[in-house]
Design a protein around this motif. Structure first.
Motif, mmCIF file in Angstrom:
data_model
loop_
_atom_site.group_PDB
_atom_site.id
_atom_site.type_symbol
_atom_site.label_atom_id
_atom_site.label_comp_id
_atom_site.label_asym_id
_atom_site.label_seq_id
_atom_site.Cartn_x
_atom_site.Cartn_y
_atom_site.Cartn_z
ATOM 1 N N UNK A 194 41.928 30.374 39.342
ATOM 2 C CA UNK A 194 43.332 29.246 39.220
ATOM 3 C C UNK A 194 44.477 30.193 39.223
ATOM 4 N N UNK A 195 44.634 31.100 38.602
ATOM 5 C CA UNK A 195 46.027 31.948 38.197
ATOM 6 C C UNK A 195 46.067 32.693 39.842
ATOM 7 N N UNK A 196 45.261 33.062 40.543
ATOM 8 C CA UNK A 196 45.385 33.490 41.895
ATOM 9 C C UNK A 196 45.875 32.392 42.842
ATOM 10 N N UNK A 197 45.614 31.245 42.585
ATOM 11 C CA UNK A 197 46.222 30.145 43.553
ATOM 12 C C UNK A 197 47.540 30.103 43.176
ATOM 13 N N UNK A 198 47.841 30.003 41.743
ATOM 14 C CA UNK A 198 49.328 30.004 41.512
ATOM 15 C C UNK A 198 50.190 30.860 42.061
ATOM 16 N N UNK A 199 49.597 32.091 41.825
ATOM 17 C CA UNK A 199 50.223 33.269 42.407
ATOM 18 C C UNK A 199 50.484 33.275 43.796
ATOM 19 N N UNK A 200 49.514 32.999 44.497
ATOM 20 C CA UNK A 200 49.650 32.880 45.985
ATOM 21 C C UNK A 200 50.435 31.858 46.469
ATOM 22 N N UNK A 201 50.722 30.730 45.875
ATOM 23 C CA UNK A 201 51.719 29.611 46.119
ATOM 24 C C UNK A 201 52.888 30.179 45.903
ATOM 25 N N UNK A 202 53.200 31.052 44.710
ATOM 26 C CA UNK A 202 54.388 31.523 44.519
ATOM 27 C C UNK A 202 54.915 32.726 45.653
ATOM 28 N N UNK A 251 50.243 45.499 45.542
ATOM 29 C CA UNK A 251 50.119 46.002 44.279
ATOM 30 C C UNK A 251 48.934 44.979 43.538
ATOM 31 N N UNK A 252 48.771 43.793 43.821
ATOM 32 C CA UNK A 252 47.661 43.164 43.495
ATOM 33 C C UNK A 252 46.186 43.470 43.927
ATOM 34 N N UNK A 253 46.315 44.050 45.138
ATOM 35 C CA UNK A 253 45.130 44.595 45.824
ATOM 36 C C UNK A 253 44.548 46.042 45.197
ATOM 37 N N UNK A 254 45.565 46.984 44.713
ATOM 38 C CA UNK A 254 45.232 48.201 44.277
ATOM 39 C C UNK A 254 43.855 48.228 43.492
ATOM 40 N N UNK A 255 43.689 47.385 42.574
ATOM 41 C CA UNK A 255 42.571 47.395 41.669
ATOM 42 C C UNK A 255 41.220 47.187 42.487
ATOM 43 N N UNK A 256 41.554 46.118 43.570
ATOM 44 C CA UNK A 256 40.412 45.769 44.245
ATOM 45 C C UNK A 256 39.868 47.089 45.194
ATOM 46 N N UNK A 309 43.206 40.327 42.148
ATOM 47 C CA UNK A 309 43.980 40.426 43.425
ATOM 48 C C UNK A 309 43.095 40.144 44.643
ATOM 49 N N UNK A 310 42.116 40.186 44.526
ATOM 50 C CA UNK A 310 41.095 39.673 45.375
ATOM 51 C C UNK A 310 41.388 38.165 45.985
ATOM 52 N N UNK A 311 41.269 37.509 44.948
ATOM 53 C CA UNK A 311 41.458 35.827 45.164
ATOM 54 C C UNK A 311 42.856 35.834 45.403
ATOM 55 N N UNK A 312 43.812 36.587 45.106
ATOM 56 C CA UNK A 312 45.167 36.255 45.689
ATOM 57 C C UNK A 312 45.302 36.398 46.893
ATOM 58 N N UNK A 313 44.639 37.584 47.456
ATOM 59 C CA UNK A 313 44.487 37.781 48.933
ATOM 60 C C UNK A 313 43.907 36.713 49.504
#
Lengths: 298, 417
Positions: free
Chosen positions: A89-97, A112-117, A176-180
């Protein structure tokens, strides 16, 4: 369909089968065979060295009455729940933003979100172990810096915080994965729909709920499924951070399985746990797939 | 991905599938990953090749924790190496139970080979009257402290448990952690429980369970021992979050002077090599407990590693030659020199090779000990070890009552699996 077509299809079937055969062989050797073997092994009591003793459903009965297993499974479900909220859910909100509000910076944020992935989970676990260290760690130092000394504690070493500490790391790691994945989905929503909504005076909140979420629902479903399966199988971060301790306080099914298999050398029981985990994960995946269908889908 | 799997499978096959040719032995060991271990095994194998050019070795090395899994897998699949490194106690006994170990007694009886070992050490690789491996090194557990810190504060080494507690209170008042402890992997706290049990009840408690003695019991002392260490934890004499810290993190506290004392094995000598300037490692024996029924001079010391021969090995004569060479005084003295660890071969732990601290422990403490009691966690069967570990964590953080903890451990030991 005409006769010639059938012949053509058949010829191609054969070619396709030949091309698929090697992959299929690997699936049999490395997936199907171990699964069947584990199922067979789960009917035995075996320490890995002496002769296996047949116990039939004995291991299953033991599993059913094993409070540590059920508590571990419960923790897996909590991980799944937190993954749905703090990852999907948080990733969806971030992706929207990223896509709708600050598109100019979306690339740098995404990076930056993807670094940990991209970093191995073992490294991330070790890094967080340093952050959580009660004496040299960043977490307690930060709490002290803002005057919250009373909240300082041995995060990974205390029964009531160990599991929470692990879940926090998981959320940071996989977000990060889900944000992507969601960024790609959100980008594919046609601009015209948003424009129509804007003409009607819709704000970001309304657009998110009424346009983005329904338009990317397939992605939500797929990502939720991914998160739930991942949560039920989670191992490496728990293993590195707490090894399921103290006294099983942060134990999940996989770490318990590992302990039984390679700590206690109860191979048969470990196989039973693994088999149960597989069945329960498949069941959870089926439930999610069934109940997250959109109205009108077949 | 597929290619990688294929390569791994191929490599695994290459390592395990080819049987050793005549005059050749497969030899597996865990002397890898750490420079002192590598130095030792390189020395030993080079010397062996020089002295026995007729015997070729097919050597496989793995790092300790990976090695255990690897050896277990090889044993389980019926492809054991001819000669191999193994832990004594429960780990070895599982192979013995499976009929996979060659009994060495006939060979040990020749040329005084058996007599070259410390009796207390070779007893730890025996099962039901037969010897299935030759012991290599011995670790013992003592309290470690920084002599410079103690001198600065004017503290003296405690002789009794009450003195130890008084000293801990003083250290706490000074803002130090009295006893460093990193119990994430649970073995560090076992020393506390075991020493309390040894002082209160005596040595050999777990050994009697393992040998299947009818009267084997932790006794009321088991609960008392758990009770005592739980009290130490409640007084905050251990670091915050000790159950989540690793032994290395505990060492950082100790070596940085943030913790006053550390109950740990003789490997602490190696771990203290990187201590800051001015740190001077000292040791003292676990103090006596007034009213304890055990011999108060007993030392927790166990065989850490051993070598065995598999029953399946075709070339047993050469395998024995290799073991005799590895446990010869010459190789063992080199072992002490390189690894700063005591060995089981009589007279090999010389002062020159061991250095003053280790020699002191070996010569004064251990020679004066009434009994040497081997590590509970390696002596007991693997499933019991697992329960022992989690129970300890629970008792220390207060989630398991000492009485329940003692019962859990007693039940696990009685199940003997």
């Amino acid at each position: 369909m005409m006769r010639a077509d059938i012949g053509f299809a058949k010829r191609h079937n054969r070619a396709a089968l030949i091309f698929l055969a090697p992959a299929l062989l690997f699936v049999f050797a490395f997936v199907a065979y171990p699964v069947v073997y584990a199922g067979w092994l789960s009917m035995f009591q075996w320490d890995g060295a002496s002769a296996p003793v047949f116990v039939g459903v004995g291991n299953v009965l033991r599993l059913a009455g094993d409070p540590i297993f059920w508590a571990s499974l419960g923790r897996n479900l909590l991980v799944a729940l937190s993954a749905i909220v703090f990852q999907v859910f948080l990733a969806l909100v971030i992706a929207y933003c990223l896509v709708r509000i600050v598109p100019a910076f979306s690339r740098i944020f995404l990076f930056f979100y993807l670094v940990p992935v991209m970093v191995s989970e073992i490294c991330i676990g070790l890094l967080w172990r340093f952050m959580y260290n009660p004496y040299f760690g960043l977490v307690n130092a930060a709490l002290k810096a803002v005057g919250l000394d009373s909240l300082k504690r041995g995060w990974l070493g205390e029964s009531d915080t160990a599991f929470l500490a692990v879940v926090v790391v998981m959320s940071f790691t996989y977000l990060g994965l889900y944000v992507l994945l969601f960024t790609a989905a959100v980008r594919s929503v046609p601009e015209s729909v948003y424009e129509a909504a804007e003409i009607d005076g819709a704000g970001h909140g309304r657009k998110f709920v009424s346009i983005t979420v329904p338009m990317v629902w397939d992605a939500v479903r797929a990502n939720s499924l991914l998160a739930i399966i991942g949560s039920l199988k989670t191992f490496s971060l728990v293993f590195v951070l707490t090894n399921g301790g103290p006294n099983h306080a942060s134990e999940v099914v996989s770490t318990y399985l590992y302990k039984m298999g390679f700590g206690s050398f109860e191979m048969g029981y470990a196989a039973t746990i693994g088999f149960a985990q597989m069945v329960l994960t498949a069941l959870a995946a089926w439930i999610v797939f069934r109940y997250m269908k959109r109205k009108g889908d077949a | 991905m597929k290619l990688k799997r294929l390569l791994i499978a191929g490599a695994a096959l290459a390592l395990t599938a080819f049987p050793a040719a005549a005059g050749a032995l497969s030899f597996w060991h865990a002397y890898a990953g750490q420079q002192d271990k590598i130095d030792f095994i390189t020395f030993a194998l080079d010397e062996f090749a020089r002295k026995h050019p007729d015997i070729t070795l097919d050597v496989v090395a793995a790092e300790q924790s990976a090695y255990k899994t690897k050896l277990n897998t090889a044993m389980a699949s019926g492809n054991p190496p001819d000669v191999f490194y193994t832990l004594p106690g429960g780990f070895l006994n599982a192979f013995v139970k499976g009929g996979q170990m060659y009994a060495l007694d006939a060979d040990l009886a020749k040329d005084g080979w058996r007599e070259s070992f410390l009796e207390s050490a070779i007893a730890q690789t025996m099962k039901d009257g037969k010897t299935y491996a030759v012991p290599v090194d011995v670790d013992s557990v003592v309290f470690w402290y920084d002599k410079a810190l103690f001198a600065e504060k004017g503290w003296t080494v405690p002789k009794t448990y009450d003195e130890l507690m008084a000293l801990a209170e003083k250290a706490k008042e000074e803002g130090l952690v009295p006893f460093s402890l990193g119990n994430k992997d649970s073995w560090p706290a076992t020393f506390w429980f075991q020493y309390m049990e040894m002082r209160l009840k005596g040595s050999g408690v777990v050994a009697s369970f393992v040998n299947g003695d009818a009267g084997a019991t932790l006794g009321a002392e088991g609960e008392k021992a758990f009770q005592t260490i739980a009290e130490i934890a409640q007084k905050d004499y251990f670091p915050i979050g000790f159950n989540g810290m690793s032994d290395q993190e505990a060492n950082m506290l100790f070596l940085n002077g943030q913790a006053a004392m550390l109950l740990n094995g003789t490997w602490q000598i190696g771990a203290s090599a990187d201590a800051p300037e001015g740190f001077e490692l000292g040791y003292f024996a676990f103090p006596s407990v007034s009213g304890g029924a055990g011999d108060q001079s007993d030392v927790l010391a166990g065989v850490a590693a051993s070598f065995g021969i598999s029953e399946k090995a075709e070339n047993k004569a050469d395998a024995v030659t290799l073991l005799k060479f590895l446990t010869s005084p010459e190789v063992m003295t080199k072992y002490v020199e390189l690894r700063k660890t005591m060995v089981t071969v009589k007279g090999a732990t010389t002062e020159a090779a061991a250095g003053p601290v280790l020699y002191g422990i070996s010569n004064e403490l251990m020679n004066a000990a009434g009994h040497l009691d081997s590590f509970y966690d390696t002596a007991m069967p693997p499933a019991a070890t697992n329960i022992y570990y989690t129970t300890l964590q629970g008792v220390l953080d207060g989630s398991v009552a000492p009485a329940d903890g003692a019962k859990r451990l007693e039940d696990a030991l009685k199940a003997n699996k």
